[in-house]
Design a protein around this motif. Structure first.
Motif, mmCIF file in Angstrom:
data_model
loop_
_atom_site.group_PDB
_atom_site.id
_atom_site.type_symbol
_atom_site.label_atom_id
_atom_site.label_comp_id
_atom_site.label_asym_id
_atom_site.label_seq_id
_atom_site.Cartn_x
_atom_site.Cartn_y
_atom_site.Cartn_z
ATOM 1 N N UNK A 70 1.123 -1.830 11.917
ATOM 2 C CA UNK A 70 0.385 -0.780 12.611
ATOM 3 C C UNK A 70 0.472 -1.058 14.110
ATOM 4 N N UNK A 71 0.975 -0.104 14.858
ATOM 5 C CA UNK A 71 1.114 -0.235 16.307
ATOM 6 C C UNK A 71 -0.216 0.065 16.990
ATOM 7 N N UNK A 72 -0.321 -0.348 18.239
ATOM 8 C CA UNK A 72 -1.509 -0.026 19.043
ATOM 9 C C UNK A 72 -1.570 1.469 19.339
ATOM 10 N N UNK A 73 -0.426 2.103 19.395
ATOM 11 C CA UNK A 73 -0.365 3.531 19.700
ATOM 12 C C UNK A 73 -0.787 4.348 18.479
ATOM 13 N N UNK A 74 -1.799 5.216 18.643
ATOM 14 C CA UNK A 74 -2.234 6.025 17.496
ATOM 15 C C UNK A 74 -1.166 7.009 17.017
ATOM 16 N N UNK A 75 -0.207 7.335 17.868
ATOM 17 C CA UNK A 75 0.850 8.270 17.477
ATOM 18 C C UNK A 75 1.963 7.586 16.695
ATOM 19 N N UNK A 76 2.033 6.271 16.760
ATOM 20 C CA UNK A 76 3.109 5.536 16.075
ATOM 21 C C UNK A 76 2.877 5.526 14.570
ATOM 22 N N UNK A 77 3.952 5.524 13.801
ATOM 23 C CA UNK A 77 3.793 5.494 12.340
ATOM 24 C C UNK A 77 3.251 4.148 11.854
ATOM 25 N N UNK A 78 2.606 4.187 10.713
ATOM 26 C CA UNK A 78 2.150 2.970 10.034
ATOM 27 C C UNK A 78 3.154 2.718 8.912
ATOM 28 N N UNK A 79 3.714 1.505 8.900
ATOM 29 C CA UNK A 79 4.772 1.182 7.944
ATOM 30 C C UNK A 79 4.326 0.080 6.998
ATOM 31 N N UNK A 80 4.697 0.223 5.737
ATOM 32 C CA UNK A 80 4.479 -0.813 4.740
ATOM 33 C C UNK A 80 5.843 -1.411 4.400
ATOM 34 N N UNK A 81 5.937 -2.743 4.501
ATOM 35 C CA UNK A 81 7.210 -3.421 4.241
ATOM 36 C C UNK A 81 7.052 -4.290 2.999
ATOM 37 N N UNK A 82 7.941 -4.085 2.056
ATOM 38 C CA UNK A 82 7.969 -4.866 0.825
ATOM 39 C C UNK A 82 9.305 -5.606 0.785
ATOM 40 N N UNK A 83 9.266 -6.884 0.441
ATOM 41 C CA UNK A 83 10.491 -7.690 0.414
ATOM 42 C C UNK A 83 10.798 -8.143 -1.005
ATOM 43 N N UNK A 84 12.091 -8.101 -1.341
ATOM 44 C CA UNK A 84 12.549 -8.537 -2.657
ATOM 45 C C UNK A 84 13.757 -9.450 -2.456
ATOM 46 N N UNK A 92 16.042 -8.035 0.464
ATOM 47 C CA UNK A 92 16.040 -6.580 0.558
ATOM 48 C C UNK A 92 14.659 -6.138 1.018
ATOM 49 N N UNK A 93 14.614 -5.394 2.113
ATOM 50 C CA UNK A 93 13.348 -4.868 2.631
ATOM 51 C C UNK A 93 13.263 -3.386 2.326
ATOM 52 N N UNK A 94 12.117 -2.994 1.799
ATOM 53 C CA UNK A 94 11.833 -1.582 1.582
ATOM 54 C C UNK A 94 10.728 -1.208 2.560
ATOM 55 N N UNK A 95 10.985 -0.225 3.405
ATOM 56 C CA UNK A 95 10.050 0.181 4.448
ATOM 57 C C UNK A 95 9.565 1.592 4.129
ATOM 58 N N UNK A 96 8.253 1.719 3.912
ATOM 59 C CA UNK A 96 7.658 2.999 3.547
ATOM 60 C C UNK A 96 6.719 3.456 4.653
ATOM 61 N N UNK A 97 6.852 4.701 5.053
ATOM 62 C CA UNK A 97 5.942 5.276 6.041
ATOM 63 C C UNK A 97 4.653 5.665 5.320
ATOM 64 N N UNK A 98 3.570 4.944 5.602
ATOM 65 C CA UNK A 98 2.276 5.187 4.953
ATOM 66 C C UNK A 98 1.272 5.765 5.947
ATOM 67 N N UNK A 99 1.782 6.384 7.007
ATOM 68 C CA UNK A 99 0.918 6.917 8.064
ATOM 69 C C UNK A 99 -0.103 7.889 7.505
ATOM 70 N N UNK A 100 0.340 8.817 6.695
ATOM 71 C CA UNK A 100 -0.573 9.852 6.177
ATOM 72 C C UNK A 100 -1.681 9.230 5.336
ATOM 73 N N UNK A 101 -1.335 8.370 4.393
ATOM 74 C CA UNK A 101 -2.364 7.777 3.536
ATOM 75 C C UNK A 101 -3.271 6.838 4.330
ATOM 76 N N UNK A 102 -2.711 6.151 5.338
ATOM 77 C CA UNK A 102 -3.528 5.282 6.185
ATOM 78 C C UNK A 102 -4.547 6.102 6.971
ATOM 79 N N UNK A 103 -4.112 7.214 7.518
ATOM 80 C CA UNK A 103 -5.040 8.079 8.271
ATOM 81 C C UNK A 103 -6.079 8.703 7.352
#
Length: 186
Positions: A70-84, A92-103
């Motif tokens: 989560x960035x300091x900027x409120x406009x920046x996306x919130x990303x969830x990173x999962x590693x396998x 292998x990194x899976x990066x999911x944009x979770x901005x909507x659910x976080x908000x």
């Protein structure tokens, strides 16, 4: 092909070698993490993804939990990173944009806090009046006045609860066009 399928994913995908250098990433990951696979291939991902918690996450022995960026900027996306871990000590990194659910979660928490405050005020008034009416003898006019104020506070709480129940029923309803009857039309 497999590469075309990975490019079509809505999640970012990054493949790292055993030194956490970029081997591959899809266009979604490029946009999410500010990468350019044509330029950044073979370079350590920590050179481009500058969150300290990200570097610790990639280098950790235990990556069973996803990392939330989560960035300091409120406009920046919130990303969830999962590693396998995958073949040949690659990661292998899976990066999911979770901005909507976080908000939405943040709005829900704020809403609960506001409702708690809104209910606490009339409850405090009611409790105070009840205690006063039980402990002190009042003439009939004062007693009626206090009971009228208690009734107002009670109606205020009933209105809040009614709004909460309406909101709950709206939230529980299926989105338009997703009713069970529509399943047969697919």
């Amino acid at each position: 092909t497999l590469v075309a399928a990975v490019q079509a994913l809505t999640d970012g995908v990054v493949l790292l070698d055993e030194q956490y250098r970029i081997l591959f990433c899809n266009t979604t990951a490029e946009a999410q993490l500010g990468l350019s696979v044509s330029v950044d291939r073979g370079k350590p991902i920590a050179n481009f993804v500058r969150w300290p918690e990200f570097a610790a996450f990639v280098n950790a022995d235990d990556r069973s939990q996803s990392l939330l960026l989560r960035s300091e900027s409120p406009a920046a996306p919130v990303l969830s990173v999962h590693a396998v871990a995958c073949a040949g000590n690659r990661l292998l990194l899976q990066v999911t944009d979770v901005t909507r659910s976080d908000r939405l979660d943040r709005m829900r928490r704020d809403f609960v806090a506001n409702v708690s405050h809104e209910l606490r005020t009339p409850l405090t008034v009611l409790a105070g009046f009840l205690e006063t009416l039980q402990d002190i003898d009042f003439d009939e006019e004062d007693r009626r006045r206090y009971l009228a104020m208690m009734a107002d506070q009670s109606q205020r709480m009933q209105s809040i609860v009614k709004d909460l129940l309406a909101l709950s029923s709206i939230e529980a309803a299926p989105p338009p066009g997703n009713e069970i009857g529509d399943m047969g039309r697919l």
